[in-house]
Every structure is written in C-alpha cells, then in structure tokens.
Design a protein around this motif. Sequence first.
Motif, mmCIF file in Angstrom:
data_model
loop_
_atom_site.group_PDB
_atom_site.id
_atom_site.type_symbol
_atom_site.label_atom_id
_atom_site.label_comp_id
_atom_site.label_asym_id
_atom_site.label_seq_id
_atom_site.Cartn_x
_atom_site.Cartn_y
_atom_site.Cartn_z
ATOM 1 N N PRO A 61 24.492 35.752 43.379
ATOM 2 C CA PRO A 61 23.628 34.608 43.076
ATOM 3 C C PRO A 61 24.055 33.833 41.829
ATOM 4 O O PRO A 61 24.666 34.391 40.924
ATOM 5 C CB PRO A 61 22.259 35.262 42.838
ATOM 6 N N GLY A 62 23.713 32.538 41.792
ATOM 7 C CA GLY A 62 23.972 31.717 40.614
ATOM 8 C C GLY A 62 25.452 31.460 40.405
ATOM 9 O O GLY A 62 26.287 31.711 41.273
ATOM 10 N N ILE A 63 25.751 30.942 39.214
ATOM 11 C CA ILE A 63 27.159 30.696 38.855
ATOM 12 C C ILE A 63 27.701 31.964 38.207
ATOM 13 O O ILE A 63 27.077 32.524 37.299
ATOM 14 C CB ILE A 63 27.259 29.490 37.909
ATOM 15 N N ARG A 64 28.871 32.403 38.678
ATOM 16 C CA ARG A 64 29.364 33.691 38.230
ATOM 17 C C ARG A 64 30.829 33.599 37.806
ATOM 18 O O ARG A 64 31.555 32.696 38.237
ATOM 19 C CB ARG A 64 29.246 34.739 39.350
ATOM 20 N N THR A 65 31.231 34.542 36.982
ATOM 21 C CA THR A 65 32.653 34.740 36.718
ATOM 22 C C THR A 65 33.058 36.014 37.446
ATOM 23 O O THR A 65 32.428 37.062 37.262
ATOM 24 C CB THR A 65 32.923 34.876 35.211
ATOM 25 N N SER A 66 34.060 35.896 38.310
ATOM 26 C CA SER A 66 34.500 37.057 39.092
ATOM 27 C C SER A 66 35.722 37.677 38.438
ATOM 28 O O SER A 66 36.704 36.979 38.156
ATOM 29 C CB SER A 66 34.833 36.639 40.525
ATOM 30 N N VAL A 67 35.646 38.969 38.206
ATOM 31 C CA VAL A 67 36.761 39.708 37.616
ATOM 32 C C VAL A 67 37.328 40.617 38.704
ATOM 33 O O VAL A 67 36.624 41.485 39.230
ATOM 34 C CB VAL A 67 36.289 40.559 36.413
ATOM 35 N N TYR A 68 38.571 40.368 39.086
ATOM 36 C CA TYR A 68 39.193 41.105 40.184
ATOM 37 C C TYR A 68 40.101 42.193 39.636
ATOM 38 O O TYR A 68 41.034 41.906 38.880
ATOM 39 C CB TYR A 68 40.012 40.163 41.061
ATOM 40 N N LEU A 69 39.820 43.423 40.033
ATOM 41 C CA LEU A 69 40.643 44.550 39.602
ATOM 42 C C LEU A 69 41.653 44.891 40.700
ATOM 43 O O LEU A 69 41.326 44.809 41.881
ATOM 44 C CB LEU A 69 39.758 45.760 39.303
ATOM 45 N N LYS A 70 42.828 45.312 40.252
ATOM 46 C CA LYS A 70 43.908 45.540 41.230
ATOM 47 C C LYS A 70 43.905 46.991 41.717
ATOM 48 O O LYS A 70 43.673 47.907 40.939
ATOM 49 C CB LYS A 70 45.247 45.178 40.569
ATOM 50 N N GLY A 71 44.180 47.163 43.006
ATOM 51 C CA GLY A 71 44.258 48.500 43.605
ATOM 52 C C GLY A 71 43.130 48.734 44.582
ATOM 53 O O GLY A 71 41.987 48.402 44.296
ATOM 54 N N CYS A 72 43.471 49.280 45.752
ATOM 55 C CA CYS A 72 42.453 49.557 46.764
ATOM 56 C C CYS A 72 42.915 50.750 47.603
ATOM 57 O O CYS A 72 44.090 50.816 47.982
ATOM 58 C CB CYS A 72 42.253 48.332 47.652
ATOM 59 N N PRO A 73 42.004 51.687 47.911
ATOM 60 C CA PRO A 73 42.400 52.840 48.741
ATOM 61 C C PRO A 73 42.423 52.502 50.234
ATOM 62 O O PRO A 73 42.864 53.317 51.034
ATOM 63 C CB PRO A 73 41.311 53.876 48.441
ATOM 64 N N LEU A 74 41.925 51.333 50.613
ATOM 65 C CA LEU A 74 41.903 50.946 52.030
ATOM 66 C C LEU A 74 43.094 50.041 52.349
ATOM 67 O O LEU A 74 43.702 49.464 51.446
ATOM 68 C CB LEU A 74 40.597 50.206 52.370
ATOM 69 N N ARG A 75 43.377 49.922 53.623
ATOM 70 C CA ARG A 75 44.417 49.004 54.089
ATOM 71 C C ARG A 75 43.871 48.256 55.308
ATOM 72 O O ARG A 75 44.357 48.418 56.425
ATOM 73 C CB ARG A 75 45.702 49.772 54.451
ATOM 74 N N CYS A 76 42.846 47.440 55.080
ATOM 75 C CA CYS A 76 42.225 46.710 56.185
ATOM 76 C C CYS A 76 43.274 45.792 56.828
ATOM 77 O O CYS A 76 43.988 45.070 56.107
ATOM 78 C CB CYS A 76 41.053 45.881 55.691
ATOM 79 N N ALA A 77 43.323 45.809 58.155
ATOM 80 C CA ALA A 77 44.361 45.041 58.861
ATOM 81 C C ALA A 77 44.213 43.548 58.617
ATOM 82 O O ALA A 77 45.170 42.796 58.755
ATOM 83 C CB ALA A 77 44.285 45.342 60.351
ATOM 84 N N TRP A 78 43.007 43.085 58.254
ATOM 85 C CA TRP A 78 42.734 41.658 58.064
ATOM 86 C C TRP A 78 42.637 41.284 56.576
ATOM 87 O O TRP A 78 42.200 40.186 56.248
ATOM 88 C CB TRP A 78 41.394 41.297 58.724
ATOM 89 N N CYS A 79 43.051 42.173 55.694
ATOM 90 C CA CYS A 79 42.766 42.035 54.251
ATOM 91 C C CYS A 79 43.005 40.603 53.748
ATOM 92 O O CYS A 79 44.085 40.041 53.920
ATOM 93 C CB CYS A 79 43.635 43.004 53.472
ATOM 94 N N HIS A 80 41.982 40.060 53.086
ATOM 95 C CA HIS A 80 42.093 38.692 52.575
ATOM 96 C C HIS A 80 42.651 38.683 51.153
ATOM 97 O O HIS A 80 42.918 37.624 50.604
ATOM 98 C CB HIS A 80 40.724 37.998 52.622
ATOM 99 N N ASN A 81 42.779 39.859 50.546
ATOM 100 C CA ASN A 81 43.352 39.941 49.201
ATOM 101 C C ASN A 81 44.494 40.964 49.165
ATOM 102 O O ASN A 81 44.444 41.945 48.416
ATOM 103 C CB ASN A 81 42.277 40.365 48.185
ATOM 104 N N PRO A 82 45.544 40.751 49.970
ATOM 105 C CA PRO A 82 46.587 41.779 50.053
ATOM 106 C C PRO A 82 47.292 42.033 48.718
ATOM 107 O O PRO A 82 47.838 43.107 48.493
ATOM 108 C CB PRO A 82 47.568 41.204 51.094
ATOM 109 N N GLU A 83 47.263 41.038 47.837
ATOM 110 C CA GLU A 83 47.918 41.210 46.540
ATOM 111 C C GLU A 83 47.131 42.162 45.642
ATOM 112 O O GLU A 83 47.613 42.537 44.570
ATOM 113 C CB GLU A 83 48.109 39.844 45.853
ATOM 114 N N MET A 84 45.932 42.561 46.081
ATOM 115 C CA MET A 84 45.127 43.462 45.257
ATOM 116 C C MET A 84 45.149 44.894 45.779
ATOM 117 O O MET A 84 44.461 45.758 45.266
ATOM 118 C CB MET A 84 43.687 42.950 45.191
ATOM 119 N N GLN A 85 45.928 45.160 46.806
ATOM 120 C CA GLN A 85 45.930 46.519 47.362
ATOM 121 C C GLN A 85 46.673 47.514 46.461
ATOM 122 O O GLN A 85 46.198 48.613 46.212
ATOM 123 C CB GLN A 85 46.573 46.507 48.751
#
Length: 292
Positions: free
Chosen positions: A17-41
């Motif tokens: 909700p509202g106006i936000r600042t999003s902080v994206y951390l790198k690394g993911c234990p999943l490998r979703c076939a459709w991943c929209h953020n592959p650079e964060m895996q």
Amino acid sequence: MNGIISDIISMSVNDGPGIRTSVYLKGCPLRCAWCHNPEMQVPSPQAMVLSSRCTHCGACFACPSGARGEKGEYDSSRCTGCGLCVSVCPAEACRVVGASMSAGEVLRRVLPDKPFFRLRGGVTISGGEPLLQADFVLELASLLRKNGIGVILETCGYAPWQAMEPLLPLIGCFLYDWKITDPSAHQRWTGVDNRLIYENLKALCGRGADVVLRCPVIPGVNDTLSHFQGIAELAGALPGIRQVDLLPYHALGNDKRMQLGLKRDGFDPPSGETVLKWYRQLSSICPVPVML
Ligand code: SF4
Ligand code: SF4
Ligand code: SF4
C-alpha cells in the motif's frame, strides 16, 4: 552486517500500500520456470550484458572467468561479478547486478523517500528471496522501524521458520507467494515442493500476521480450477489472509534472461480476456477480496 542488494527502487506502487521504496535482495532458493527476476536468483553479484548495445569490440572477451566467448556469447553461470567488463566496455553494454551494502547504507538511501511514505507507505523488502539473508533482513527491518518507517516483507515462504519468526513484531504485512497448490507440480515448476511454504504460512497466520497471498498465474502451469480452489480453501482456512493478489504472467523477465545469456522462458502472456476469466473464476469462490 552487509547484505547483497540487487536494487533499490523509490516511488514503487506495486509492492504494497501507498508509496514505497522497494529493496531487492539477491539470491533465491527457487527456480520458477517463469521467473520475472532471473537476475536475483544467484546470491552473488553477476554481470548483465545488453546485446543491443554491444559493438563486439572484443574488449571484454578477456573475462578472467571465461564467461564471455569470442563471438560475444555470455555464460552468466561462470561470472564472478569482478566488474572488468563494465570498466572496459566502451558502449556501456555491461553492468554488474548485486552490491554489498550495510543496513545503515540502505537506510541512508531510503531516508530521503520518507516524506512520501505518509501513513500507508514505507519500505518493502523483496527479492529474490530476502530470507536467504535472514540476519540482514532482521537488522534492516529493526533499523527501519527505529526510524519510524513501516516494513513489508515479500517472500516465497521457502525458509526455515527460525528465519521468519523473529520478524513477526517488525513486519506490518507479509506479501506471501502461493504459486502452485499441488506439491509435485510445485516441485516440477519451481524446483522445490510447497510443504515448508504451507507450514510457514499456517504458522504466520497462527501468530496473527497480516498476510496478502500473491498468486502468479502462468498459462499452462497453474491456470486451473483446482489451483484456484486451492487458493480459495487456503484463504478460507487461514484467518490472517485478508486479500489475494492475482498476478498474471508477464514476459518482462525475458529481456533480463537474454542479458544473462539464458534462453527465453517459453511462456506467452495471457490475453486480457483470459485474465478477466481467471479473475472471475477466482473471485467467485474466494472468501476474501481478489485484486488484479
Ligand atoms: S563481471 Fe564481466 S569480466 Fe567479470 S567475470 Fe563477469 S562477465 Fe567476466
Ligand atoms: S566490451 Fe562492451 S561492446 Fe565490447 S564486446 Fe564487450 S559488451 Fe560488447
Ligand atoms: S521465487 Fe521469485 S525470484 Fe525466486 S525464482 Fe521464483 S519468481 Fe524468481
């Protein structure tokens, strides 16, 4: 303590909700076939190469890890994020995603945005999967809260409960992914089954957390009535879930896949008509509001 941060985006309106600042951390234990953020895996820094800018000058072919081939091909799995290609590229075609930052440095980036947060906004900690860096998330969330900034956590839910529990007093709302109801299909499409994800969701709701269920819908993967029934049953059974977000597949991840030297994911975006059909199907059986 430092975390590996992929990106910090101000004035976000899609991550809570509202106006936000999003902080994206790198690394993911999943490998979703459709991943929209592959650079964060991958948890460590990695180069991305914009081939439309590349003039094939050859300067980066001396990549010390052999990630760049002589014809300009790129194998991001070999990249160590050393940054040499960024410094030698005359066309600004290369960039490294992922930088080590302390919680204090992230706070300093966020503080100028604070006047825009007003009552509803704040910071969304996202990824990748932020709980892969659970200690850093705990430190960052504590620091943000001490500075009067509300915090939302976006998570795929695949983390030890011990990583999630200490965050309960600090997180205003959990944006919690529920991707596929059937555990074996979940395993096939994401690389892990969903039992831990379900147990954590149940535990969060049992502890009074405010939860928005985030449900990506991918044509040919989970656009089935049985999955929609699974979502509706979850929302009915777990009182913490106050809303379901239906997230239709989009192809934006493919540009990033190209920049990482990966193939396209092979999915087609649904038509507006199909999205409306999904929305109607899910809303008609779901006991909580469904948002598109
Ligand atoms: S950052 Fe560039 S030069 Fe360094 S390993 Fe990766 S591709 Fe090679
Ligand atoms: S240095 Fe830049 S322009 Fe030259 S080959 Fe590498 S990516 Fe292309
Ligand atoms: S959980 Fe999110 S970041 Fe991780 S692989 Fe799936 S879509 Fe990508």
